[in-house]
Design a protein around this motif. Structure first.
Motif, PDB file in Angstrom:
ATOM      1  N   LEU A  54       1.034  -1.177  -0.091  1.00  0.00           N
ATOM      2  CA  LEU A  54       0.061   0.029   0.148  1.00  0.00           C
ATOM      3  C   LEU A  54       0.862   1.245   0.020  1.00  0.00           C
ATOM      4  O   LEU A  54       0.701   2.226  -0.784  1.00  0.00           O
ATOM      5  N   LEU A  55       1.723   1.173   0.968  1.00  0.00           N
ATOM      6  CA  LEU A  55       2.693   2.654   0.884  1.00  0.00           C
ATOM      7  C   LEU A  55       3.741   2.657  -0.324  1.00  0.00           C
ATOM      8  O   LEU A  55       3.661   3.691  -0.679  1.00  0.00           O
ATOM      9  N   GLU A  56       4.069   1.506  -0.749  1.00  0.00           N
ATOM     10  CA  GLU A  56       4.920   1.614  -2.044  1.00  0.00           C
ATOM     11  C   GLU A  56       4.135   2.166  -3.316  1.00  0.00           C
ATOM     12  O   GLU A  56       4.511   3.065  -3.937  1.00  0.00           O
ATOM     13  N   ARG A  57       2.824   1.724  -3.250  1.00  0.00           N
ATOM     14  CA  ARG A  57       2.020   2.318  -4.165  1.00  0.00           C
ATOM     15  C   ARG A  57       1.642   3.673  -4.050  1.00  0.00           C
ATOM     16  O   ARG A  57       1.442   4.549  -5.066  1.00  0.00           O
ATOM     17  N   LEU A  58       1.636   4.258  -2.903  1.00  0.00           N
ATOM     18  CA  LEU A  58       1.137   5.553  -2.677  1.00  0.00           C
ATOM     19  C   LEU A  58       2.251   6.620  -2.892  1.00  0.00           C
ATOM     20  O   LEU A  58       2.213   7.685  -3.317  1.00  0.00           O
ATOM     21  N   THR A  59       3.592   6.034  -2.310  1.00  0.00           N
ATOM     22  CA  THR A  59       4.443   6.831  -2.465  1.00  0.00           C
ATOM     23  C   THR A  59       5.659   6.712  -3.614  1.00  0.00           C
ATOM     24  O   THR A  59       6.413   7.529  -4.102  1.00  0.00           O
ATOM     25  N   GLY A  60       5.268   5.628  -4.441  1.00  0.00           N
ATOM     26  CA  GLY A  60       6.259   5.417  -5.495  1.00  0.00           C
ATOM     27  C   GLY A  60       7.720   5.055  -4.970  1.00  0.00           C
ATOM     28  O   GLY A  60       8.708   5.274  -6.046  1.00  0.00           O
ATOM     29  N   ARG A 426       0.459  -5.855 -12.203  1.00  0.00           N
ATOM     30  CA  ARG A 426       0.182  -6.634 -10.952  1.00  0.00           C
ATOM     31  C   ARG A 426      -1.128  -6.212 -10.561  1.00  0.00           C
ATOM     32  O   ARG A 426      -1.310  -5.351 -10.668  1.00  0.00           O
ATOM     33  N   LEU A 427      -1.970  -7.077 -10.150  1.00  0.00           N
ATOM     34  CA  LEU A 427      -3.319  -6.798  -9.716  1.00  0.00           C
ATOM     35  C   LEU A 427      -3.273  -5.694  -8.651  1.00  0.00           C
ATOM     36  O   LEU A 427      -4.158  -5.066  -8.763  1.00  0.00           O
ATOM     37  N   ARG A 428      -2.270  -6.002  -7.654  1.00  0.00           N
ATOM     38  CA  ARG A 428      -2.145  -5.001  -6.635  1.00  0.00           C
ATOM     39  C   ARG A 428      -1.977  -3.620  -7.119  1.00  0.00           C
ATOM     40  O   ARG A 428      -2.323  -2.508  -6.238  1.00  0.00           O
ATOM     41  N   ASP A 429      -1.215  -3.392  -8.326  1.00  0.00           N
ATOM     42  CA  ASP A 429      -1.081  -2.355  -8.516  1.00  0.00           C
ATOM     43  C   ASP A 429      -2.211  -1.266  -8.954  1.00  0.00           C
ATOM     44  O   ASP A 429      -2.252  -0.302  -9.319  1.00  0.00           O
ATOM     45  N   ARG A 430      -3.316  -2.287  -9.476  1.00  0.00           N
ATOM     46  CA  ARG A 430      -4.568  -1.442  -9.833  1.00  0.00           C
ATOM     47  C   ARG A 430      -5.513  -0.991  -8.743  1.00  0.00           C
ATOM     48  O   ARG A 430      -6.672  -0.599  -9.083  1.00  0.00           O
ATOM     49  N   LEU A 431      -5.016  -1.344  -7.438  1.00  0.00           N
ATOM     50  CA  LEU A 431      -5.854  -1.229  -6.192  1.00  0.00           C
ATOM     51  C   LEU A 431      -5.759   0.288  -6.007  1.00  0.00           C
ATOM     52  O   LEU A 431      -4.966   0.948  -6.536  1.00  0.00           O
ATOM     53  N   GLY A 432      -6.586   0.833  -5.164  1.00  0.00           N
ATOM     54  CA  GLY A 432      -6.578   2.285  -4.632  1.00  0.00           C
ATOM     55  C   GLY A 432      -7.026   3.174  -5.437  1.00  0.00           C
ATOM     56  O   GLY A 432      -6.644   4.432  -5.357  1.00  0.00           O
ATOM     57  N   ARG A 433      -7.637   3.073  -6.709  1.00  0.00           N
ATOM     58  CA  ARG A 433      -8.043   4.053  -7.546  1.00  0.00           C
ATOM     59  C   ARG A 433      -9.507   4.429  -7.543  1.00  0.00           C
ATOM     60  O   ARG A 433     -10.133   5.291  -8.499  1.00  0.00           O
TER      61      ARG A 433
END
Length: 551
Positions: A54-60, A426-433
């Protein structure tokens, strides 16, 4: 609409702000401090696989470069190794990182986000709610009134938001106490975390305790000594004696050279707020719950709070009030944290009640080790990511529903998928949108001509059904998914929890599941509601026409 007001600029509040921004919702973060975290090497956090992602997706940012992923875990009782785990290179190892480093990364991402405004030196003083929004008053050099759509208290254990809303915070005080030290030294198990119970250099009895060693970057280790019950004063002399005897015991009476960087005493409380929602006000993180005994991680739960709440606030912000959806935040998250607290409270007497149990129950010491390992590694009832099995958002039993490797309400497995533009992600990369995810399981799609894949097989019918859903949704294709047969369809929430799995393209079932996932239709004025209900009938009709064949 007005922005969401977030009170508190710790990891949970900053994560929530970023998660809302990714879903095009503006926010204001009210920060009591000056916008800079004081470096404290002895104040660290352990992140599980899901919260790290989650944090890596948000912060890059690749957090493993800022902290340390454990190479392994070892549990020792006196001189006997009770269990030893080596983590494969799969990203499943816990990540250990200094909290100030994590907070600085989140602040850096916030600084680049135009949808987030941060107000430093702004202490909350009053909250006023009304039908159309909420107003917060702050005091300090920049004291003023702030107008918002919703307000979320991420302001810690002494939450002003919670107190202003008169929400009780019952629980237990000083469940466990630890003396903590961060030091730079060399230990015999590089990159491995260690739990040492009843070390032989300590006397037997309640003061024998345990010590945990967890690696950080640059040769730094965090050591935690469990303190006996009571209010023993931890003086610098006592702490230095603990460090000396522990390092000597681990290195065969040859105390290694070390540099002491930071110390502290960490007291664990167990508390749970009675309510997590009061109208337009919500609680998250330590403002809503305190836990952390037996190796569990309170910040993990706070980050999961933010992930759960963000997409629900975003849905209400963009599509109108969804009261059932907003209510589900408290229902889902409070029940899960409550179960976690119950599990820890039930285990505490077994693990901290002395050694007598080992003589009564065969293998009790090993069972105790399993409980502690679960807490530290994020497994089992003490630490595993939760399942919203009894969520009010769960759809009714559907005709085409089938079981897969992930039960409904549990986090989905991260698999490779093909996105609508033909790219592999990755499926996880499409979350949180903010969008629901619809995943078709189609073996062999990896060799499709991706320029034309949307027109292949059942894709046109499924694409039409997805377009007719009551909320935005993204269509993805995976070659495989654990336990899922070919041509099954998964519906996934924006926070990565499985809604349902269907046997084939079933537009009516898919629509019903999607509508339940967002808590039903949004509330609106009478005329607008009638118009939306009419539109909903048209959408359902379109969905049925799109899937004249159900498989």
């Amino acid at each position: 609409m007005d922005p969401v007001i977030i009170v508190g600029a710790g990891p949970v509040g900053l994560t929530l702000a970023l998660a809302l921004a990714r879903q095009q919702v503006p926010s204001i973060v009210l920060d009591e401090g000056v916008g800079k975290e004081e470096p404290r090497p002895a104040r660290t956090v352990v992140l599980r696989e899901d919260t790290t992602a989650l944090l890596e997706r948000l912060t890059g940012v690749a957090l493993a470069e800022q902290g340390v992923r454990w190479a392994g875990w070892r549990s020792v009782r006196r001189k006997q190794v009770m269990s030893e785990i080596t983590f494969a290179e799969t990203g499943t190892a816990p990540l250990h990182i200094a909290q100030h480093v994590l907070t600085d990364l989140l602040r850096g991402a916030i600084a680049m986000e135009p949808l987030v405004e941060t107000a430093v030196e702004s202490r909350l003083d009053a909250i006023e709610q009304e039908r159309s929004g909420i107003t917060a008053r702050t005091r300090g050099p920049k004291g003023t009134w702030w107008r918002g759509s919703y307000l979320v208290g991420c302001d810690g254990a002494r939450s002003t938001v919670r107190k202003l809303q008169d929400i009780r915070f019952p629980g237990r005080t000083a469940v466990e106490r630890y003396a903590v030290a961060a030091l730079r030294t060399e230990l015999p198990w590089e990159g491995h975390a260690l739990l040492h119970r009843t070390p032989p250099w300590r006397s037997s009895g309640p003061s024998a305790g345990e010590v945990t060693a967890r690696p950080l970057p640059d040769g730094v280790w965090r050591l935690d000594w469990l303190l006996p019950p009571g209010k023993e004063l931890v003086t610098p002399e006592i702490l230095l004696a603990r460090i000396h005897e522990t390092l000597t015991g681990w290195t065969d009476n040859a105390t290694p050279v070390y540099e002491l960087l930071d110390t502290g005493v960490h007291t664990v409380h167990h508390r749970l707020a009675r309510r997590w929602r009061a109208g337009r006000v919500f609680l998250a993180g330590d403002a809503a719950h305190l836990l952390g005994a037996l190796g569990t991680q309170g910040l993990d739960e706070g980050l999961r709070d933010a992930d759960n709440l963000a997409w629900k606030l975003a849905t209400a912000w963009h599509h109108g009030p969804h009261e059932a959806l907003l209510d589900s935040y408290q229902t889902e998250r409070r029940a899960l944290v409550s179960a976690r607290l119950r599990a820890a409270d039930q285990a505490l007497p077994v693990l901290r009640g002395g050694g007598g149990l080992r003589h009564i129950v065969p293998g009790a010491a090993r069972n105790q080790d399993t409980l502690l390992t679960d807490g530290h590694l994020g497994r089992g009832p003490l630490g595993a990511p939760g399942t919203y099995a009894d969520s009010p958002l769960a759809p009714p039993r559907l005709e085409g529903e089938i079981p897969v490797g992930t039960p409904p309400g549990a986090p989905v497995t991260d698999v490779r998928v093909t996105a609508e533009d033909g790219s592999f992600v990755r499926l996880r990369d499409r979350l949180g949108r903010g969008a629901l995810l619809v995943v078709l399981i189609a073996p062999g799609t990896g060799v499709w001509d991706r320029k034309h894949w949307m027109s292949a097989g059942v894709m046109p019918r499924l694409a039409a059904a997805v377009a007719a859903l009551p909320n935005p949704a993204e269509l993805l294709v995976a070659e495989s998914y654990p336990g899922a047969p070919a041509h099954s369809v998964l519906l996934v929430r924006p926070d990565g929890h499985l809604v349902t799995a269907l046997s084939g393209v079933r537009p009516a079932d898919l629509y019903a599941a999607a509508e339940a996932t967002v808590g039903g239709a949004a509330q609106a004025g009478e005329a607008e509601q009638e118009e939306r209900e009419g539109d909903g009938q048209e959408e359902k009709k379109a969905a049925a026409e799109a899937g004249s064949g159900t498989r």
